[in-house]
Design an enzyme around this catalytic site. Structure first.
Site, PDB file in Angstrom:
ATOM      1  N   ALA A  78      44.206  32.821  31.049  1.00 30.84           N
ATOM      2  CA  ALA A  78      43.172  33.123  30.058  1.00 30.84           C
ATOM      3  C   ALA A  78      42.089  34.042  30.638  1.00 30.84           C
ATOM      4  CB  ALA A  78      42.556  31.830  29.545  1.00 30.84           C
ATOM      5  N   HIS A  79      41.138  34.374  29.779  1.00 36.88           N
ATOM      6  CA  HIS A  79      40.083  35.332  30.120  1.00 36.88           C
ATOM      7  C   HIS A  79      39.255  34.876  31.315  1.00 36.88           C
ATOM      8  CE1 HIS A  79      36.802  32.831  28.438  1.00 36.88           C
ATOM      9  NE2 HIS A  79      37.728  32.444  27.572  1.00 36.88           N
ATOM     10  N   ASN A  80      38.915  35.846  32.152  1.00 39.79           N
ATOM     11  CA  ASN A  80      38.014  35.656  33.293  1.00 39.79           C
ATOM     12  C   ASN A  80      38.572  34.759  34.392  1.00 39.79           C
ATOM     13  OD1 ASN A  80      35.810  36.223  30.896  1.00 39.79           O
ATOM     14  ND2 ASN A  80      35.194  37.065  32.888  1.00 39.79           N
ATOM     15  N   SER A 126      38.196  31.188  32.809  1.00 47.54           N
ATOM     16  CA  SER A 126      37.327  31.150  33.991  1.00 47.54           C
ATOM     17  C   SER A 126      37.796  30.167  35.058  1.00 47.54           C
ATOM     18  CB  SER A 126      35.884  30.829  33.580  1.00 47.54           C
ATOM     19  OG  SER A 126      35.385  31.818  32.704  1.00 47.54           O
TER      20      SER A 126
END
Length: 330
Positions: free
Chosen positions: A243-245, A263
């Site tokens: 997922a993102h980051n 994250s």
């Protein structure tokens, strides 16, 4: 047909050869299925019982297991049979699909794209504005690379892959069928007026290091801001979600159906087992192992192995399960 003598194979893997054969070996197979012109291997004691009935022409075996087998099949004795077999497999690797022309006239390449020497681009592929391909990049048919992406030397991208805008890909990477790089991260919040969900725009990108391999149908989402980062040498199986980051260190491994929420940070050499799930904003430190099917809800210390749902120290969890089984027998 590719074939090698037993002596040639022995030299290639620096094995100690026990026995002789006049066969020309044309491939590799399981102990139960191998024929006289095929090589098999034994890397675990549980497979030694299959040796006596095997029809293999030769067997690669761990040095510490050779005393457990006896028979007529020649042995190629090595410190690590798995690594030796990897070397042998490379000898028999089939040719890659052929490009009739290096750059297909049925591919679209934007005039501002920069294409290095010896690149190959297949039918139906799309190369967007300001894309930069280094020397020797191979793009199979029906790949999409959107604007402002860069791809390093000799990276190979298989059909159906989509690399979204602004992604940065290193050298010597392999992306298998239908990989998705740089799609929006998953982010929504309830609207203040209660009318529905507000989409959170993701304006970051994806940065992937050198020597990364990503399996079919896996996804790496772009960051909300800054970058989602996959470190050098990481190996990602099929059907994995990043997922993102998220930030992955060097040489991490993620097995199929595992996933990282937003994250998550992985240190160097972290191993994530199949179907494991990692909670957002969690750090798994270098050398840690997450067993298959586990759910990680908090940080994991360096070198630790965790197991279960929620994941805890593997030894403690195994003792807990043993105790529960005893209670069931009471």
């Amino acid at each position: 047909m590719i074939s090698y003598s037993l002596e040639d194979l022995s030299k290639h893997i620096s094995a100690t050869l026990i026995g002789e054969s006049v066969e020309n070996f044309t491939g590799l197979n399981h102990l139960e299925s191998a024929s006289a012109n095929q090589v098999s291997f034994i890397g675990s004691s549980k497979y030694t019982k299959l040796y006596a009935d095997s029809k293999a022409g030769a067997v690669v075996i761990n040095e510490n297991l050779k005393h457990l087998v006896s028979g007529e099949i020649p042995l190629l004795v090595v410190p690590n049979a798995d690594l030796a077999m990897a070397k042998l497999l490379s000898l028999y690797e089939p040719e890659s699909p052929v490009f009739e022309t290096a750059i297909s006239p049925q591919a679209y390449i934007h005039p501002t794209a920069s294409i290095g020497e010896n690149c190959k681009i297949g039918v139906g592929s799309y190369i967007g504005a300001n894309v930069s391909l280094a020397d020797g990049v191979i793009i199979y048919p029906n790949v999409t690379i959107l604007d402002d992406c860069s791809i390093g030397t000799k990276t190979m991208i298989w059909p159906g892959t989509v690399i979204r805008e602004r992604s940065q890909i290193g050298a010597y990477c392999i992306f298998h069928n239908n990989v998705s790089i740089g799609a929006d991260g998953f982010g929504y919040r309830p609207a203040e007026d209660g009318s529905g969900l507000v989409k959170i725009v993701h304006i970051g990108n994806v940065i992937i290091g050198n020597g990364v391999e990503i399996g079919a149908n896996s996804c790496v989402d772009r960051a909300k801001f800054d970058a989602t980062i996959i470190g050098d040498g990481c190996k990602i199986d099929n059907l994995v979600q990043i997922a993102h980051n998220c930030i992955l260190g060097r040489c991490c491994i993620m097995a199929g159906h595992s996933g990282l929420a937003g994250s998550v940070t992985l240190g160097d050499g972290v191993i994530i087992g199949g179907s494991a799930s990692i909670k957002d904003h969690t750090t798994i430190h270098s050398g840690a192992i997450v067993a298959a099917g586990s759910g990680v809800m908090g940080d994991v210390a360096a070198g630790k192995t965790v197991l279960g749902y929620p994941a805890t120290d593997s030894r403690a969890k195994l003792k807990e399960w043993a105790a529960v089984r005893k209670l069931g027998k009471g």
